[in-house]
Scaffold this motif. Sequence first.
Motif, PDB file in Angstrom:
ATOM      1  N   ARG A  20       0.934  -1.072   0.049  1.00 27.57           N
ATOM      2  CA  ARG A  20       0.089   0.013  -0.110  1.00 27.57           C
ATOM      3  C   ARG A  20       0.911   1.234  -0.167  1.00 27.57           C
ATOM      4  N   PHE A  21       2.306   1.122   0.635  1.00 32.67           N
ATOM      5  CA  PHE A  21       2.824   2.359   0.772  1.00 32.67           C
ATOM      6  C   PHE A  21       4.226   2.394  -0.201  1.00 32.67           C
ATOM      7  N   LEU A  22       4.653   1.230  -0.450  1.00 39.71           N
ATOM      8  CA  LEU A  22       5.703   0.990  -1.420  1.00 39.71           C
ATOM      9  C   LEU A  22       5.536   0.526  -2.856  1.00 39.71           C
ATOM     10  N   TRP A  72      18.324  -9.451   0.836  1.00 40.59           N
ATOM     11  CA  TRP A  72      18.496 -10.383  -0.353  1.00 40.59           C
ATOM     12  C   TRP A  72      17.331 -11.524  -0.532  1.00 40.59           C
ATOM     13  N   MET A  73      16.985 -11.710   0.810  1.00 42.10           N
ATOM     14  CA  MET A  73      16.197 -12.883   0.865  1.00 42.10           C
ATOM     15  C   MET A  73      14.696 -12.387   0.370  1.00 42.10           C
ATOM     16  N   ILE A  74      14.388 -11.148   0.684  1.00 46.30           N
ATOM     17  CA  ILE A  74      13.093 -10.683  -0.047  1.00 46.30           C
ATOM     18  C   ILE A  74      13.117 -10.482  -1.626  1.00 46.30           C
ATOM     19  N   LEU A  75      14.396 -10.184  -2.103  1.00 46.40           N
ATOM     20  CA  LEU A  75      14.658 -10.060  -3.390  1.00 46.40           C
ATOM     21  C   LEU A  75      14.654 -11.330  -4.162  1.00 46.40           C
ATOM     22  N   LEU A  76      15.229 -12.310  -3.426  1.00 51.87           N
ATOM     23  CA  LEU A  76      15.084 -13.633  -4.064  1.00 51.87           C
ATOM     24  C   LEU A  76      13.701 -14.061  -4.092  1.00 51.87           C
ATOM     25  N   PHE A  81       9.247 -16.141  -7.388  1.00 53.00           N
ATOM     26  CA  PHE A  81       7.780 -15.819  -7.015  1.00 53.00           C
ATOM     27  C   PHE A  81       7.167 -15.211  -8.265  1.00 53.00           C
ATOM     28  N   PRO A  82       6.621 -15.631  -9.331  1.00 50.44           N
ATOM     29  CA  PRO A  82       5.982 -14.960 -10.354  1.00 50.44           C
ATOM     30  C   PRO A  82       4.725 -14.279  -9.991  1.00 50.44           C
ATOM     31  N   GLY A  83       4.341 -13.150 -10.312  1.00 50.64           N
ATOM     32  CA  GLY A  83       3.192 -12.479  -9.956  1.00 50.64           C
ATOM     33  C   GLY A  83       3.479 -11.610  -8.598  1.00 50.64           C
ATOM     34  N   PHE A  84       4.660 -11.545  -8.047  1.00 51.41           N
ATOM     35  CA  PHE A  84       5.123 -10.849  -6.960  1.00 51.41           C
ATOM     36  C   PHE A  84       6.435 -10.216  -7.235  1.00 51.41           C
ATOM     37  N   ALA A  85       6.284  -8.678  -7.075  1.00 54.91           N
ATOM     38  CA  ALA A  85       7.653  -8.146  -7.461  1.00 54.91           C
ATOM     39  C   ALA A  85       7.988  -6.685  -6.434  1.00 54.91           C
ATOM     40  N   VAL A  86       9.178  -6.816  -6.015  1.00 60.99           N
ATOM     41  CA  VAL A  86       9.759  -5.946  -5.270  1.00 60.99           C
ATOM     42  C   VAL A  86      10.599  -5.066  -6.074  1.00 60.99           C
ATOM     43  N   HIS A  87      10.472  -3.761  -6.240  1.00 62.14           N
ATOM     44  CA  HIS A  87      11.355  -3.117  -7.196  1.00 62.14           C
ATOM     45  C   HIS A  87      12.349  -2.112  -6.538  1.00 62.14           C
ATOM     46  N   GLY A  88      13.529  -2.784  -6.537  1.00 56.56           N
ATOM     47  CA  GLY A  88      14.474  -2.222  -6.171  1.00 56.56           C
ATOM     48  C   GLY A  88      15.089  -2.417  -4.547  1.00 56.56           C
ATOM     49  N   PHE A  89      16.598  -2.469  -4.434  1.00 57.81           N
ATOM     50  CA  PHE A  89      17.073  -2.771  -3.314  1.00 57.81           C
ATOM     51  C   PHE A  89      16.711  -1.936  -1.910  1.00 57.81           C
ATOM     52  N   GLY A  90      16.338  -0.465  -2.193  1.00 53.97           N
ATOM     53  CA  GLY A  90      15.804   0.393  -1.200  1.00 53.97           C
ATOM     54  C   GLY A  90      14.406  -0.372  -0.646  1.00 53.97           C
ATOM     55  N   VAL A  95      11.081  -3.136   3.520  1.00 54.97           N
ATOM     56  CA  VAL A  95      10.202  -4.423   3.513  1.00 54.97           C
ATOM     57  C   VAL A  95      11.025  -5.462   4.631  1.00 54.97           C
ATOM     58  N   SER A  96      12.242  -5.467   4.370  1.00 52.99           N
ATOM     59  CA  SER A  96      12.918  -6.273   5.375  1.00 52.99           C
ATOM     60  C   SER A  96      13.000  -5.898   6.904  1.00 52.99           C
ATOM     61  N   ILE A  97      13.089  -4.562   6.846  1.00 55.61           N
ATOM     62  CA  ILE A  97      12.831  -3.979   8.175  1.00 55.61           C
ATOM     63  C   ILE A  97      11.419  -4.136   8.986  1.00 55.61           C
ATOM     64  N   MET A  98      10.530  -3.959   8.020  1.00 57.57           N
ATOM     65  CA  MET A  98       8.849  -4.119   8.200  1.00 57.57           C
ATOM     66  C   MET A  98       8.742  -5.787   8.825  1.00 57.57           C
ATOM     67  N   VAL A  99       9.241  -6.504   7.834  1.00 55.69           N
ATOM     68  CA  VAL A  99       8.992  -7.975   8.309  1.00 55.69           C
ATOM     69  C   VAL A  99       9.857  -8.617   9.577  1.00 55.69           C
ATOM     70  N   SER A 100      11.054  -7.926   9.603  1.00 57.60           N
ATOM     71  CA  SER A 100      11.748  -8.384  10.774  1.00 57.60           C
ATOM     72  C   SER A 100      10.999  -7.830  12.099  1.00 57.60           C
ATOM     73  N   LEU A 101      10.599  -6.514  12.017  1.00 59.38           N
ATOM     74  CA  LEU A 101       9.826  -5.926  13.183  1.00 59.38           C
ATOM     75  C   LEU A 101       8.437  -6.823  13.515  1.00 59.38           C
ATOM     76  N   ALA A 102       7.726  -6.864  12.305  1.00 62.85           N
ATOM     77  CA  ALA A 102       6.507  -7.833  12.637  1.00 62.85           C
ATOM     78  C   ALA A 102       7.000  -9.283  13.310  1.00 62.85           C
ATOM     79  N   ASN A 103       7.650  -9.804  12.636  1.00 60.35           N
ATOM     80  CA  ASN A 103       8.143 -11.278  13.061  1.00 60.35           C
ATOM     81  C   ASN A 103       8.612 -11.164  14.578  1.00 60.35           C
ATOM     82  N   TRP A 104       9.412 -10.136  15.159  1.00 61.06           N
ATOM     83  CA  TRP A 104      10.036  -9.970  16.193  1.00 61.06           C
ATOM     84  C   TRP A 104       8.566  -9.621  17.390  1.00 61.06           C
ATOM     85  N   GLY A 105       7.917  -8.868  16.803  1.00 61.90           N
ATOM     86  CA  GLY A 105       6.629  -8.541  17.615  1.00 61.90           C
ATOM     87  C   GLY A 105       5.656  -9.907  17.868  1.00 61.90           C
TER      88      GLY A 105
END
Length: 111
Positions: A20-22, A72-76, A81-90, A95-105
């Motif tokens: 929704r934001f990226l 790197w894991m999110i870019l991989l 996975f076709p149909g899912f695209a993350v555009h760029g390292f930034g 997203v990796s920060i968001m996933v890490s915080l969500a899993n930590w929580g």
Amino acid sequence: MKLQIYRLLVNALVFFVAARFLPIEAATLLHFIGAGMVLGLVNLIIRPLLIILTIPLNLLTLGVFTLVINTWMILLTSALFPGFAVHGFGVAFLVSIMVSLANWGFIKITR
């Protein structure tokens, strides 16, 4: 088994919210769930090897390099996975920060 399913749903929810934001593209809602599954498999198989290989770099950066590995894991996941695209390292880094915080929580809540 329940924990893995919940973690898959947390990852899918983070991907959905991040889209929704990226600039993240997914064809359908099921693609977010599929991407969460692929991320879980990538984290299960490839991530431990990368963590072991980059121990000196992780020690040098006091663990911050782990965020780069997660990126790197999110870019991989995006590449595998076709149909899912993350555009760029930034974007993948955010997203990796968001996933890490969500899993930590999630782990803090379940313990």
